[in-house]
Enzyme design. Sequence first.
Site, PDB file in Angstrom:
ATOM      1  N   LYS A  46       0.815  -1.220   0.000  1.00 24.38           N
ATOM      2  CA  LYS A  46       0.000   0.000   0.000  1.00 24.38           C
ATOM      3  C   LYS A  46       0.847   1.267   0.000  1.00 24.38           C
ATOM      4  O   LYS A  46       0.457   2.261  -0.583  1.00 24.38           O
ATOM      5  CB  LYS A  46      -0.967   0.005   1.187  1.00 24.38           C
ATOM      6  CG  LYS A  46      -2.072  -1.031   1.016  1.00 24.38           C
ATOM      7  CD  LYS A  46      -3.263  -0.773   1.899  1.00 24.38           C
ATOM      8  CE  LYS A  46      -4.379  -1.738   1.551  1.00 24.38           C
ATOM      9  NZ  LYS A  46      -5.553  -1.602   2.374  1.00 24.38           N
ATOM     10  N   LYS A  51      -4.776  -9.019  -6.102  1.00 25.44           N
ATOM     11  CA  LYS A  51      -6.090  -9.357  -5.541  1.00 25.44           C
ATOM     12  C   LYS A  51      -7.121  -8.311  -5.942  1.00 25.44           C
ATOM     13  O   LYS A  51      -6.774  -7.148  -6.194  1.00 25.44           O
ATOM     14  CB  LYS A  51      -6.019  -9.525  -4.026  1.00 25.44           C
ATOM     15  CG  LYS A  51      -5.879  -8.244  -3.254  1.00 25.44           C
ATOM     16  CD  LYS A  51      -6.208  -8.458  -1.781  1.00 25.44           C
ATOM     17  CE  LYS A  51      -6.240  -7.110  -1.092  1.00 25.44           C
ATOM     18  NZ  LYS A  51      -7.189  -6.954  -0.059  1.00 25.44           N
ATOM     19  N   LYS A  72     -10.510  -2.677  -3.472  1.00 22.63           N
ATOM     20  CA  LYS A  72     -11.308  -1.450  -3.551  1.00 22.63           C
ATOM     21  C   LYS A  72     -10.513  -0.325  -4.185  1.00 22.63           C
ATOM     22  O   LYS A  72     -11.062   0.558  -4.825  1.00 22.63           O
ATOM     23  CB  LYS A  72     -11.707  -0.985  -2.149  1.00 22.63           C
ATOM     24  CG  LYS A  72     -12.503  -1.975  -1.332  1.00 22.63           C
ATOM     25  CD  LYS A  72     -13.026  -1.244  -0.104  1.00 22.63           C
ATOM     26  CE  LYS A  72     -13.470  -2.193   0.980  1.00 22.63           C
ATOM     27  NZ  LYS A  72     -12.400  -2.483   1.948  1.00 22.63           N
TER      28      LYS A  72
END
Length: 333
Positions: free
Chosen positions: A112, A195, A198
């Site tokens: 992230k 994956k 969102k």
Amino acid sequence: MKRIFSGVQPTGNLHLGNYLGAIRNWVRLQDDFDDCLFCVVDMHAITVWQDPDHLRANTLETASAMMAAGVDASRNVIFNQSQVAGHAELAWIFNCVARLGWLERMTQFKEKAGKDKERASVGLYAYPNLMAADILLYKGTHVPVGEDQKQHLELARDIAAKFNHDYGQETFPIVEPMILGTGTRIMSLKNGASKMSKSDPSDLSRINMTDDAGSIIRKIRKAVTDPDGLPSEEVGLEGRPEAANLVGIFAALAGRDIADVLSQFGGQGFGTFKQVLGELAVDKLSPIQDEMRRLMADQTYVGQVLTDGAVQAGAIAGPVIEEVKDRVGFFRS
Ligand code: AQP
């Protein structure tokens, strides 16, 4: 005593991975466990900047999705994290228990934060400590999550063990991850190596819980595949992540195993398979989406569920946080 705790971030774009990897399992588990807490983890969400109005709206949408999927507010505690102060209090104590070296190993932070980790928030780095606090504030024993959260749960176990060791008492249980079923790692429809997420900038990469039937069918039709057809046996999916992902989604939605799905579609091209998969996804998701829309139109009700849930959660958390402060040696008058 067994107690379930699990959460979802209200960061918008709730997707099929969140449903198959987490929320759907909660619906099943509520029948087996008397004591379940399901949390909209808004404090986790702000580890990456969120527009305040969107955060509020997404909190209600996430709670609506949980209930629409079948999580029963009368049998479980449904609440949002920031309404129970103990999450932040225990997270601070865990910031002082967890070791920097443990957090350095967390792959989700690396993913992230990307290349520019100097600019990531301190909260994003300490995210796993807050997650451990979420669970242990209720002495949660079982945590149903998708595969991506396994490493964070291992850290929660380490924090519980170190706290117990450092303060000489079995204050916290050692949590058990529950990574259940065939939908534990749903991948992007555009790239079988990432994956479904969102935050993926491509909307075509995921099936959102708010997508209409046409969009679901179109996204599955446009999903990346390879030039070969479907194999007849599971071994034929090896090295073919996009094909494996679509077959996995089919199996998870239909409640069948992969071998069974391949025995039906093996030898065929992806055209027919994608058509049937699209229809299956619409069939399974549309009742949930209808109910979600109904609940989202009644924000007062959903807000009340969260507020009532926070009162219930606070009643469980209160004695635990007092016990922890006592163990740590905080003065209480
Ligand atoms: N692709 C996935 N397949 C299966 N399970 C998944 N989960 C998330 N993505 C998948 C599970 O959903 C629960 C809630 O996740 P979260 O809201 O905490 O978000 P996340 O894990 O950080 O993943 P997202 O949704 O993809 O968000 P971003 O883009 O922000 O990273 C968890 O149980 C998770 O395992």
